[in-house]
Design a protein around this motif. Structure first.
Motif, PDB file in Angstrom:
ATOM      1  N   GLY A  55      35.626  35.863  31.676  1.00  0.00           N
ATOM      2  CA  GLY A  55      36.706  35.722  30.710  1.00  0.00           C
ATOM      3  C   GLY A  55      37.978  36.416  31.163  1.00  0.00           C
ATOM      4  O   GLY A  55      39.070  36.024  30.791  1.00  0.00           O
ATOM      5  N   PHE A  56      37.841  37.431  32.000  1.00  0.00           N
ATOM      6  CA  PHE A  56      39.003  38.137  32.540  1.00  0.00           C
ATOM      7  C   PHE A  56      39.236  37.736  33.991  1.00  0.00           C
ATOM      8  O   PHE A  56      39.978  38.375  34.699  1.00  0.00           O
ATOM      9  CB  PHE A  56      38.796  39.643  32.442  1.00  0.00           C
ATOM     10  N   SER A  57      38.560  36.677  34.446  1.00  0.00           N
ATOM     11  CA  SER A  57      38.672  36.154  35.800  1.00  0.00           C
ATOM     12  C   SER A  57      38.044  37.121  36.798  1.00  0.00           C
ATOM     13  O   SER A  57      37.364  38.068  36.419  1.00  0.00           O
ATOM     14  CB  SER A  57      40.116  35.844  36.152  1.00  0.00           C
ATOM     15  N   HIS A  61      42.775  37.127  41.241  1.00  0.00           N
ATOM     16  CA  HIS A  61      43.446  36.768  39.995  1.00  0.00           C
ATOM     17  C   HIS A  61      42.844  37.465  38.782  1.00  0.00           C
ATOM     18  O   HIS A  61      43.103  37.075  37.653  1.00  0.00           O
ATOM     19  CB  HIS A  61      43.405  35.246  39.797  1.00  0.00           C
ATOM     20  N   GLN A  62      42.046  38.498  39.012  1.00  0.00           N
ATOM     21  CA  GLN A  62      41.413  39.182  37.879  1.00  0.00           C
ATOM     22  C   GLN A  62      42.442  39.940  37.044  1.00  0.00           C
ATOM     23  O   GLN A  62      43.476  40.357  37.544  1.00  0.00           O
ATOM     24  CB  GLN A  62      40.328  40.120  38.367  1.00  0.00           C
ATOM     25  N   CYS A  63      42.129  40.081  35.786  1.00  0.00           N
ATOM     26  CA  CYS A  63      43.007  40.808  34.883  1.00  0.00           C
ATOM     27  C   CYS A  63      42.966  42.296  35.246  1.00  0.00           C
ATOM     28  O   CYS A  63      41.896  42.892  35.303  1.00  0.00           O
ATOM     29  CB  CYS A  63      42.536  40.622  33.448  1.00  0.00           C
TER      30      CYS A  63
END
Length: 127
Positions: A55-57, A61-63
């Motif tokens: 959900g946060f990648s 590209h992670q949050c």
């Protein structure tokens, strides 16, 4: 989103024992994601850094704020429940319905009843 918009098979293929014909639509369903009991411990302290939920990648590209976001959400829910200790569902559980959508899964409404906590004065020790 529980389902991603359709993609279409570019060639005939087989996936998971299922034959897929060129041109057939394929939907990625994420509703069951993050539910594998082999990965999850039901221990919120150990789950903080669990990357099995995207959900946060992930990757480049992670949050960058996923851990603080989870902590803030957990704290907010705990504080809401602490401030409303007698909160109850305002309708029978089977009367709570989800939005009829292929793309999003969310409740149409969540009616609750509650009485405010008995001590509503602010804590003078918190600044």
């Amino acid at each position: 989103m529980t389902h991603m918009p359709a993609r279409y098979a570019l060639v005939d293929t087989e996936l998971g024992g299922q034959r897929i014909i060129r041109g057939e639509p394929l939907n990625l369903g994420l509703a069951a994601a993050n539910t594998d009991p082999r990965i999850h411990t039901n221990d919120p302290e150990r789950e903080i850094g669990n990357r099995s939920h995207l959900g946060f990648s992930a990757g480049p590209h992670q949050c960058p704020a996923r851990t603080p976001a989870r902590l803030i959400a957990r704290f907010a829910v705990e504080q809401a429940l602490h401030g409303l200790p007698r909160i109850t569902l305002g309708v029978p559980a089977d009367a709570v319905t989800s939005s009829p959508s292929s793309w999003m899964r969310h409740l149409e409404s969540l009616p609750v009843t509650f009485a405010p906590a008995s001590n509503t004065a602010p804590d003078s020790s918190v600044r």
